[in-house]
Design a protein around this motif. Structure first.
Motif, PDB file in Angstrom:
ATOM      1  N   TYR A  41       0.830  -1.205   0.000  1.00 33.88           N
ATOM      2  CA  TYR A  41       0.000   0.000   0.000  1.00 33.88           C
ATOM      3  C   TYR A  41       0.864   1.254   0.000  1.00 33.88           C
ATOM      4  O   TYR A  41       0.620   2.199  -0.776  1.00 33.88           O
ATOM      5  CB  TYR A  41      -0.933   0.040   1.212  1.00 33.88           C
ATOM      6  N   LEU A  42       1.879   1.305   0.886  1.00 35.96           N
ATOM      7  CA  LEU A  42       2.702   2.506   1.011  1.00 35.96           C
ATOM      8  C   LEU A  42       3.461   2.797  -0.281  1.00 35.96           C
ATOM      9  O   LEU A  42       3.557   3.958  -0.705  1.00 35.96           O
ATOM     10  CB  LEU A  42       3.683   2.348   2.178  1.00 35.96           C
ATOM     11  N   ALA A  45       0.902   4.145  -2.776  1.00 38.34           N
ATOM     12  CA  ALA A  45       0.441   5.484  -2.421  1.00 38.34           C
ATOM     13  C   ALA A  45       1.496   6.540  -2.736  1.00 38.34           C
ATOM     14  O   ALA A  45       1.185   7.571  -3.332  1.00 38.34           O
ATOM     15  CB  ALA A  45       0.068   5.532  -0.939  1.00 38.34           C
ATOM     16  N   ILE A  46       2.742   6.284  -2.336  1.00 37.40           N
ATOM     17  CA  ILE A  46       3.763   7.302  -2.603  1.00 37.40           C
ATOM     18  C   ILE A  46       4.082   7.364  -4.091  1.00 37.40           C
ATOM     19  O   ILE A  46       4.409   8.435  -4.625  1.00 37.40           O
ATOM     20  CB  ILE A  46       5.046   7.058  -1.789  1.00 37.40           C
ATOM     21  N   HIS A  49       1.141   9.369  -5.662  1.00 30.73           N
ATOM     22  CA  HIS A  49       1.246  10.774  -5.274  1.00 30.73           C
ATOM     23  C   HIS A  49       2.410  11.449  -5.999  1.00 30.73           C
ATOM     24  O   HIS A  49       2.291  12.558  -6.517  1.00 30.73           O
ATOM     25  CB  HIS A  49       1.438  10.875  -3.762  1.00 30.73           C
ATOM     26  N   LEU A 111       9.258   7.707   4.449  1.00 29.12           N
ATOM     27  CA  LEU A 111       7.902   8.033   4.881  1.00 29.12           C
ATOM     28  C   LEU A 111       7.899   8.642   6.273  1.00 29.12           C
ATOM     29  O   LEU A 111       7.114   9.553   6.567  1.00 29.12           O
ATOM     30  CB  LEU A 111       7.036   6.774   4.857  1.00 29.12           C
ATOM     31  N   ILE A 211      -4.904   7.770  -1.299  1.00 31.78           N
ATOM     32  CA  ILE A 211      -3.510   8.199  -1.269  1.00 31.78           C
ATOM     33  C   ILE A 211      -3.193   9.004  -0.018  1.00 31.78           C
ATOM     34  O   ILE A 211      -2.133   8.836   0.595  1.00 31.78           O
ATOM     35  CB  ILE A 211      -3.186   9.047  -2.522  1.00 31.78           C
ATOM     36  N   ASN A 212      -4.125   9.871   0.377  1.00 30.49           N
ATOM     37  CA  ASN A 212      -3.813  10.846   1.419  1.00 30.49           C
ATOM     38  C   ASN A 212      -4.438  10.544   2.785  1.00 30.49           C
ATOM     39  O   ASN A 212      -3.745  10.529   3.799  1.00 30.49           O
ATOM     40  CB  ASN A 212      -4.253  12.241   0.964  1.00 30.49           C
ATOM     41  N   GLU A 213      -5.737  10.304   2.816  1.00 24.11           N
ATOM     42  CA  GLU A 213      -6.453  10.329   4.089  1.00 24.11           C
ATOM     43  C   GLU A 213      -6.149   9.143   5.000  1.00 24.11           C
ATOM     44  O   GLU A 213      -6.178   9.282   6.219  1.00 24.11           O
ATOM     45  CB  GLU A 213      -7.961  10.434   3.830  1.00 24.11           C
ATOM     46  N   PHE A 215      -3.291   7.391   4.637  1.00 22.69           N
ATOM     47  CA  PHE A 215      -1.855   7.140   4.503  1.00 22.69           C
ATOM     48  C   PHE A 215      -1.146   7.106   5.852  1.00 22.69           C
ATOM     49  O   PHE A 215      -0.388   6.180   6.156  1.00 22.69           O
ATOM     50  CB  PHE A 215      -1.226   8.213   3.602  1.00 22.69           C
ATOM     51  N   LEU A 219       0.874   4.089   7.709  1.00 27.34           N
ATOM     52  CA  LEU A 219       2.289   4.287   8.038  1.00 27.34           C
ATOM     53  C   LEU A 219       2.558   3.959   9.503  1.00 27.34           C
ATOM     54  O   LEU A 219       3.573   3.340   9.838  1.00 27.34           O
ATOM     55  CB  LEU A 219       2.703   5.728   7.726  1.00 27.34           C
TER      56      LEU A 219
END
Length: 335
Positions: A41-42, A45-46, A49, A111, A211-213, A215, A219
């Protein structure tokens, strides 16, 4: 905001919680493969983004960032290899495997640095995400080449006689390079970066919650598991030796200084961007490089490079290194 309060952010505190849980022998455990799912996922997402930002970024600066990422990825492993060989405490093949980890990057450390900058309200450029995506493979390639050169020079048994044929030296290099460039973590990050860059801007809007909310929450879970793993590895210090522990602390400082110089003077980034480039130079891979080294350099001791990367350098960077690199970025005038 003082140095202590800068460390009191959820991501770092969850790392500390995981470390503490392992030290006190808690029965806290993650379900099997959950850490891998969080890593996937990480990375996605990065990558998305960074790709979204890349699609809106200046192409010239992006290309410069890629070039300097390649420079760091190819030169830092060589520096690490030379330092290790000079100590005469590890075999050249162990040195090659360890050096590859320190020329590569740690997405978890990156991260954590992003979370640190966000908590301090410091803005940063998106280009370091591109550098993160391209720095994994060069270090793996250098590690493989160093191992092949070492085998030819010393022989598989450490003698001065010529080494027998090995897969790296006899046509197998193309397959090893293919493996380095198509490593799952590298492919996932680069692929997500490309998707984020070429996708229609409107179609990306629906992905922003993904991606953002969530994340930072993911992490925190990831660093909780990394804290437990780091505590498990730190018990192996006595197998590593004082010299190797010193290497695990000194090498990130060297990489961090190189990153500050490149981020500020070569790329002209601001305070946040320069700090992130320093973090890239200072971090050591514990996800993509270990399986590559275990497969291609089976003579190397896995506990050695895993203990250094995950048990020493990762917690050092998360707790001490990131604030230090931010201070160095300020010191050279990044704003």
């Amino acid at each position: 905001m003082g140095a202590l309060s800068n460390l009191l952010i959820p991501a770092v505190l969850f790392f500390a919680l995981g470390f503490f849980a392992r030290v006190v022998k808690s029965d806290l455990r993650f379900p099997q493969d959950m850490a891998k799912m969080l890593s996937i996922y990480l990375l996605v997402a990065i990558g998305l983004h960074g790709g979204y930002e890349l699609g809106r970024a200046d192409l010239g600066v992006a290309l410069q960032a890629v070039v300097w990422a390649l420079v760091m990825g190819f030169t830092l492993p060589i520096i690490g290899y030379l330092l290790l060989v000079v100590t005469r405490r590890v075999s050249p093949l162990d040195a090659a495997a360890v050096a590859a980890h320190y020329g590569s990057v740690s997405a978890g450390t990156f991260l954590a640095a992003v979370a640190y900058l966000d908590s301090a309200g410091i803005e940063y450029e998106s280009y370091p995400v591109i550098m993160l995506a391209v720095m994994e493979s060069p270090a793996i390639i250098v590690g493989l080449l160093l191992a092949a050169w070492t085998r030819r020079r010393m022989g598989r048994n450490g003698s001065a006689e010529p080494a027998p044929a090995d897969p790296v030296g006899q046509g197998g290099m193309s397959s090893l390079l293919h493996e380095a460039l198509t490593n799952g973590s590298v492919l996932l990050l680069l692929g997500s970066l490309l998707i984020g860059a070429i996708a229609a801007p409107g179609s990306m809007d629906s992905l922003f919650p993904f991606i953002n909310e969530i994340f930072m929450g993911v992490l925190c879970l990831f660093l909780l598991e990394m804290g437990m793993e780091a505590a498990r590895r730190i018990r192996e210090f006595r197998k590593v030796g004082v010299i190797m522990v010193a290497f695990g602390l000194v090498m990130p400082l060297i990489g961090g200084v190189v990153g500050v110089a490149i981020g500020h003077w070569a790329l002209g980034f601001g305070l946040g961007g320069t700090t992130l480039v320093a973090v890239l130079g200072a971090s050591a891979s514990y996800i993509a490089v270990p399986p590559a080294m275990r497969l291609a350099v089976p003579e190397a001791n896995p506990s050695l490079y895993l203990t250094l990367a995950l048990g020493i350098t990762f917690p050092f960077n998360v707790i001490i290194g990131i604030p230090l690199y931010l201070y160095l970025a300020r010191l050279v005038g990044a704003a």
